[in-house]
Enzyme design. Structure first.
Site, PDB file in Angstrom:
ATOM      1  N   GLY A 198       0.772  -1.239   0.000  1.00  0.00           N
ATOM      2  CA  GLY A 198       0.000   0.000   0.000  1.00  0.00           C
ATOM      3  C   GLY A 198       0.799   1.282   0.000  1.00  0.00           C
ATOM      4  O   GLY A 198       0.310   2.328   0.426  1.00  0.00           O
ATOM      5  N   ASN A 220      -4.315   2.610 -13.602  1.00  0.00           N
ATOM      6  CA  ASN A 220      -3.383   1.664 -12.984  1.00  0.00           C
ATOM      7  C   ASN A 220      -1.987   2.272 -12.991  1.00  0.00           C
ATOM      8  O   ASN A 220      -1.624   2.998 -13.922  1.00  0.00           O
ATOM      9  CB  ASN A 220      -3.385   0.354 -13.784  1.00  0.00           C
ATOM     10  N   HIS A 263       1.902   1.213 -13.200  1.00  0.00           N
ATOM     11  CA  HIS A 263       2.753   0.055 -13.522  1.00  0.00           C
ATOM     12  C   HIS A 263       4.214   0.480 -13.365  1.00  0.00           C
ATOM     13  O   HIS A 263       4.584   1.561 -13.866  1.00  0.00           O
ATOM     14  CB  HIS A 263       2.481  -0.446 -14.949  1.00  0.00           C
ATOM     15  N   GLU A 268      -9.451  -3.712 -21.635  1.00  0.00           N
ATOM     16  CA  GLU A 268      -9.657  -5.166 -21.477  1.00  0.00           C
ATOM     17  C   GLU A 268      -8.344  -5.948 -21.422  1.00  0.00           C
ATOM     18  O   GLU A 268      -8.303  -7.077 -20.992  1.00  0.00           O
ATOM     19  CB  GLU A 268     -10.512  -5.717 -22.646  1.00  0.00           C
ATOM     20  N   ASP A 308      -2.179  -4.021 -18.912  1.00  0.00           N
ATOM     21  CA  ASP A 308      -1.220  -2.907 -19.088  1.00  0.00           C
ATOM     22  C   ASP A 308      -1.245  -2.361 -20.513  1.00  0.00           C
ATOM     23  O   ASP A 308      -0.236  -1.873 -21.024  1.00  0.00           O
ATOM     24  CB  ASP A 308       0.213  -3.362 -18.735  1.00  0.00           C
ATOM     25  N   LYS A 357       9.703   5.538  -5.140  1.00  0.00           N
ATOM     26  CA  LYS A 357       9.874   6.874  -4.530  1.00  0.00           C
ATOM     27  C   LYS A 357       9.958   7.982  -5.579  1.00  0.00           C
ATOM     28  O   LYS A 357       9.328   9.026  -5.438  1.00  0.00           O
ATOM     29  CB  LYS A 357      11.134   6.910  -3.662  1.00  0.00           C
TER      30      LYS A 357
HETATM   31  C1  GRF Z   1       4.731  -2.204  -6.568  1.00  0.00           C
HETATM   32  O1  GRF Z   1       5.625  -3.033  -7.276  1.00  0.00           O
HETATM   33  C2  GRF Z   1       4.147  -1.205  -7.504  1.00  0.00           C
HETATM   34  O2  GRF Z   1       5.082  -0.855  -8.484  1.00  0.00           O
HETATM   35  C3  GRF Z   1       3.026  -1.940  -8.142  1.00  0.00           C
HETATM   36  O3  GRF Z   1       2.501  -2.757  -7.102  1.00  0.00           O
HETATM   37  C4  GRF Z   1       3.549  -3.047  -6.147  1.00  0.00           C
HETATM   38  C5  GRF Z   1       3.100  -2.792  -4.728  1.00  0.00           C
HETATM   39  O4  GRF Z   1       2.803  -1.459  -4.575  1.00  0.00           O
HETATM   40  N1  GRF Z   1       2.076  -1.024  -8.701  1.00  0.00           N
HETATM   41  P1  GRF Z   1       2.183  -0.914  -3.172  1.00  0.00           P
HETATM   42  O5  GRF Z   1       3.338  -0.681  -2.235  1.00  0.00           O
HETATM   43  O6  GRF Z   1       1.246  -1.985  -2.636  1.00  0.00           O
HETATM   44  O7  GRF Z   1       1.476   0.345  -3.535  1.00  0.00           O
END
Ligand code: GRF
Length: 199
Positions: free
Chosen positions: A12, A110, A112, A150, A153, A180
């Site tokens: 999270g 989303n 990525h 659909e 990514d 970060k």
């Molecule tokens: C991380 O690898 C992020 O890049 C991807 O999901 C993973 C966990 O992210 N989107 P988070 O710390 O749970 O937000």
């Protein structure tokens, strides 16, 4: 006001970046608020982060349903119930069912952890993305925020931010830098842009 429902599966840190940005960052005064946090994983620390900030949570785990179809119906109704202006996938590891994508056109985004179209699609998530980037020997990687369609990514790209790969990087070190320096900046910024556009 602009309500968002955030879907999570793990630590999270992206959810935390949104929470922090609403508290005193770009999302402060943007009229954005997190209506609900939904996870497929009851152990997700992201749920703790939500509870610590008084945000409603729910767990919709495939394990609790007799089959995939029942799980997908439950996930959709949990989302529909929150009636969000935007759905944010923040480290959510479940492929979004087509019924949900169709119900929320251009309303699901989303994050990525690569510069799409590199190192994305089926099997590219979490550390695996950074392992692939290091194995390929790229000098620059980064993160992408995109609309969810659909595919996996494959939706239209909204924002990207490049991050340098350094000599001796391990997948874990690179993941932290991408989080970060890119993810935690891009996701709140994308939400701010969409909130303003929707206003
Ligand atoms: C991380 O690898 C992020 O890049 C991807 O999901 C993973 C966990 O992210 N989107 P988070 O710390 O749970 O937000």
């Amino acid at each position: 006001m602009f309500s968002i429902t955030v879907l999570v599966s793990g630590g999270g840190t992206n959810l935390q970046a949104i929470i922090d940005s609403i508290a005193n960052g770009e999302l402060k005064d943007a009229g954005v608020y997190i209506k609900k946090v939904i996870s497929n994983n009851k152990e997700a620390f992201a749920l703790e982060r939500a509870k610590n900030n008084g945000i409603e949570t729910s767990v919709i785990s495939p394990k609790d349903y007799p089959d995939r179809a029942a799980f997908e119906v439950a996930l959709k109704s949990a989302i529909d119930e929150s009636a969000p202006d935007l759905i944010v996938l923040a480290g959510f590891l479940v492929v979004i069912p087509e019924a949900i994508v169709r119900s929320y056109p251009k309303k699901i985004i989303n994050i990525h952890p690569s510069l799409i179209p590199s190192f994305c699609g089926k099997g590219y998530y979490g550390l695996k993305v950074h392992e692939a980037a290091l194995a390929r020997g790229v000098k620059v990687t980064g993160a992408t925020v995109h609309f969810v369609d659909e595919g996996t990514d494959t939706g239209p790209i909204i924002l990207q931010k490049a991050v340098e790969v350094k000599e001796g990087d391990t997948p874990e070190v690179l993941q932290q830098r991408v989080m970060k320096e890119a993810e935690h900046i891009l996701l709140p910024h994308a939400i701010a842009l969409l909130a303003k556009e929707r206003a």
